[in-house]
Design an enzyme around this catalytic site. Sequence first.
Site, PDB file in Angstrom:
ATOM      1  N   HIS A   1     -16.445  26.797  53.529  1.00 56.68           N
ATOM      2  CA  HIS A   1     -14.726  26.947  52.491  1.00 56.68           C
ATOM      3  C   HIS A   1     -14.488  27.098  54.158  1.00 56.68           C
ATOM      4  O   HIS A   1     -14.281  26.717  55.042  1.00 56.68           O
ATOM      5  CB  HIS A   1     -15.264  28.914  51.988  1.00 56.68           C
ATOM      6  CG  HIS A   1     -14.532  29.242  50.924  1.00 56.68           C
ATOM      7  ND1 HIS A   1     -13.801  28.042  49.813  1.00 56.68           N
ATOM      8  CD2 HIS A   1     -13.628  30.168  51.101  1.00 56.68           C
ATOM      9  CE1 HIS A   1     -12.847  29.206  49.210  1.00 56.68           C
ATOM     10  NE2 HIS A   1     -13.211  30.352  50.026  1.00 56.68           N
TER      11      HIS A   1
ATOM     12  N   ASP B   1      -9.673  38.330  47.299  1.00 53.34           N
ATOM     13  CA  ASP B   1     -10.411  38.001  45.663  1.00 53.34           C
ATOM     14  C   ASP B   1     -11.341  38.565  45.570  1.00 53.34           C
ATOM     15  O   ASP B   1     -12.102  38.901  44.830  1.00 53.34           O
ATOM     16  CB  ASP B   1      -9.889  37.131  44.635  1.00 53.34           C
ATOM     17  CG  ASP B   1     -10.766  36.514  45.297  1.00 53.34           C
ATOM     18  OD1 ASP B   1     -10.928  35.844  46.763  1.00 53.34           O
ATOM     19  OD2 ASP B   1     -10.857  35.076  44.613  1.00 53.34           O
ATOM     20  N   HIS B   2     -12.417  38.941  47.252  1.00 50.44           N
ATOM     21  CA  HIS B   2     -13.826  39.549  47.372  1.00 50.44           C
ATOM     22  C   HIS B   2     -14.011  40.923  47.711  1.00 50.44           C
ATOM     23  O   HIS B   2     -15.382  40.847  48.208  1.00 50.44           O
ATOM     24  CB  HIS B   2     -14.493  38.672  47.560  1.00 50.44           C
ATOM     25  CG  HIS B   2     -14.239  36.658  47.029  1.00 50.44           C
ATOM     26  ND1 HIS B   2     -15.620  36.816  46.189  1.00 50.44           N
ATOM     27  CD2 HIS B   2     -14.041  35.459  46.706  1.00 50.44           C
ATOM     28  CE1 HIS B   2     -15.635  35.378  45.848  1.00 50.44           C
ATOM     29  NE2 HIS B   2     -14.187  35.284  46.506  1.00 50.44           N
TER      30      HIS B   2
ATOM     31  N   HIS C   1     -16.354  32.520  38.357  1.00 58.16           N
ATOM     32  CA  HIS C   1     -15.145  31.963  39.454  1.00 58.16           C
ATOM     33  C   HIS C   1     -14.740  31.139  38.736  1.00 58.16           C
ATOM     34  O   HIS C   1     -13.858  30.367  39.557  1.00 58.16           O
ATOM     35  CB  HIS C   1     -15.891  31.395  40.558  1.00 58.16           C
ATOM     36  CG  HIS C   1     -14.442  31.863  41.945  1.00 58.16           C
ATOM     37  ND1 HIS C   1     -14.014  30.296  42.552  1.00 58.16           N
ATOM     38  CD2 HIS C   1     -14.118  32.647  42.483  1.00 58.16           C
ATOM     39  CE1 HIS C   1     -12.617  31.570  43.157  1.00 58.16           C
ATOM     40  NE2 HIS C   1     -13.368  32.845  43.465  1.00 58.16           N
TER      41      HIS C   1
ATOM     42  N   HIS D   1     -17.537  36.278  51.606  1.00 56.77           N
ATOM     43  CA  HIS D   1     -16.785  36.014  52.568  1.00 56.77           C
ATOM     44  C   HIS D   1     -15.689  36.597  52.756  1.00 56.77           C
ATOM     45  O   HIS D   1     -15.678  37.551  51.439  1.00 56.77           O
ATOM     46  CB  HIS D   1     -16.071  34.161  51.897  1.00 56.77           C
ATOM     47  CG  HIS D   1     -15.418  34.444  51.315  1.00 56.77           C
ATOM     48  ND1 HIS D   1     -16.165  34.487  50.046  1.00 56.77           N
ATOM     49  CD2 HIS D   1     -14.206  33.631  50.785  1.00 56.77           C
ATOM     50  CE1 HIS D   1     -15.830  34.275  48.640  1.00 56.77           C
ATOM     51  NE2 HIS D   1     -13.766  33.855  49.254  1.00 56.77           N
TER      52      HIS D   1
ATOM     53  N   ASP E   1     -18.377  31.520  47.496  1.00 57.74           N
ATOM     54  CA  ASP E   1     -16.671  30.244  47.206  1.00 57.74           C
ATOM     55  C   ASP E   1     -17.592  28.975  48.897  1.00 57.74           C
ATOM     56  O   ASP E   1     -17.725  29.812  49.768  1.00 57.74           O
ATOM     57  CB  ASP E   1     -15.603  30.803  47.809  1.00 57.74           C
ATOM     58  CG  ASP E   1     -14.961  31.040  46.599  1.00 57.74           C
ATOM     59  OD1 ASP E   1     -15.575  31.870  45.748  1.00 57.74           O
ATOM     60  OD2 ASP E   1     -13.980  31.625  46.904  1.00 57.74           O
TER      61      ASP E   1
END
Length: 313
Positions: free
Chosen positions: A141, A67-68, A270, A63, A212
Site C-alpha cells: 500500500h 479511515d482506519h 472497503h 495501517h 488495503d
Amino acid sequence: MQIEFLGTGSGVPGKFRNVSCTALRLLDECNSVWLFDVGEGTQQQILRSNLKPRKINKIFITHLHGDHIFGLPGLLSSRSFQGGNTPLTIYGPKGIKDFVQVSLGVSKTKLSYKIIYQELTTPGKIFEDPKFTVYMNTLDHQIESFGYRVEEHDHPGELMVDKLKAAKIPSGPIYGRIKAGESVQLDDGRVINGADFIGKAQKGRVVAILGDTRKNPNSLSLAKNADVLVHESTFSKDEAGLARNYYHSTNAQAAILAKKANVHKLLLTHISSRYTGKMANVLQKQARAIFKNTSVVRDFDVVDVPFDKNQTV
C-alpha cells in the site's frame, strides 16, 4: 465465531457505508471481541449493534490511514465509561502508539484500564494463547499495511456417549477420565482405552483479514486455505490500472486470490462510495464469475464462520 462488519466503505464515511471496522466475534470461544481497524464513527456503529465495548480486548490495525484509525480515541475513551476495566492490546504499525497517546493526552482523557501496545515490525506470529494463533504479514500500500491471519486451534474430539452406553459403561466421573484419553479399569474388571471412545478432532477455523493493498504475493500466504477471506474491493475489474496506481485491489484480483488460495468464502469490503445499490451488485456479480462463493458485504452484516465437518484432524 462470527464476523460483523461495522464499516465497509473506503476513504470517507458515506450515507450507506461507514469507513473501515470489522469485528471478529469470539463470544462463545473466549468471551471476547477483536476489532480490525477502527474508522471514524465506529462508536456510533457499535451503538446500532449488540456488541459491548467492554468485550473488546484486542484491536488489530492494518495501517495508519485516517479511515482506519480516526475512531480509535473515542472508542477507547467510551470503553472506560461503559464498564471496560480489563487491559486492551492494540497491534499495528509503528506510530499507532503515538497516535493514541497524543490524542488521549491532548484531550486529557483518563482510562480505567491499561493499553498494551504491540507495534509490529517483523512478519510472523504475533499472538498465541491456548485457543488461537494470529499471524501478520506485510502488504503493498502507499504506507506500511498489514494483513492478519487468525488460526483457531483444533478442537479435541467429542466423547462418544452412545458408544459408551452401548458398551454398558456407566456414566459418572469415569467419563471425564475416558474423555482425557486415559485407560480405565471398570468395576467388572474390563479395561477401557479412552481413545477408543473419542471422536476425531475438529480442525480449527481460519479467518484472514487483509488491509488495503494492491496485488502482492504475501496475500496468498495469509489467505491459504482460509475458511473466510476478508479482502478490500475498492475498484472494479475494469479498473486494474487505477487500482495499481492507488495501491488498491479490484474485485477480480480478490476473487483470483481466493481461488488460488483455496479459501471457502470471500467477503469483499472497503467499497468505494461510487458503488451504491445496483452498482455494488455488479461488483459481486463480476467477482462471482471468478470465485462463486463471494459476497459484497454491507454495514451490520453478520457472517457465521461454521466448522467444516469434513475437515477433521
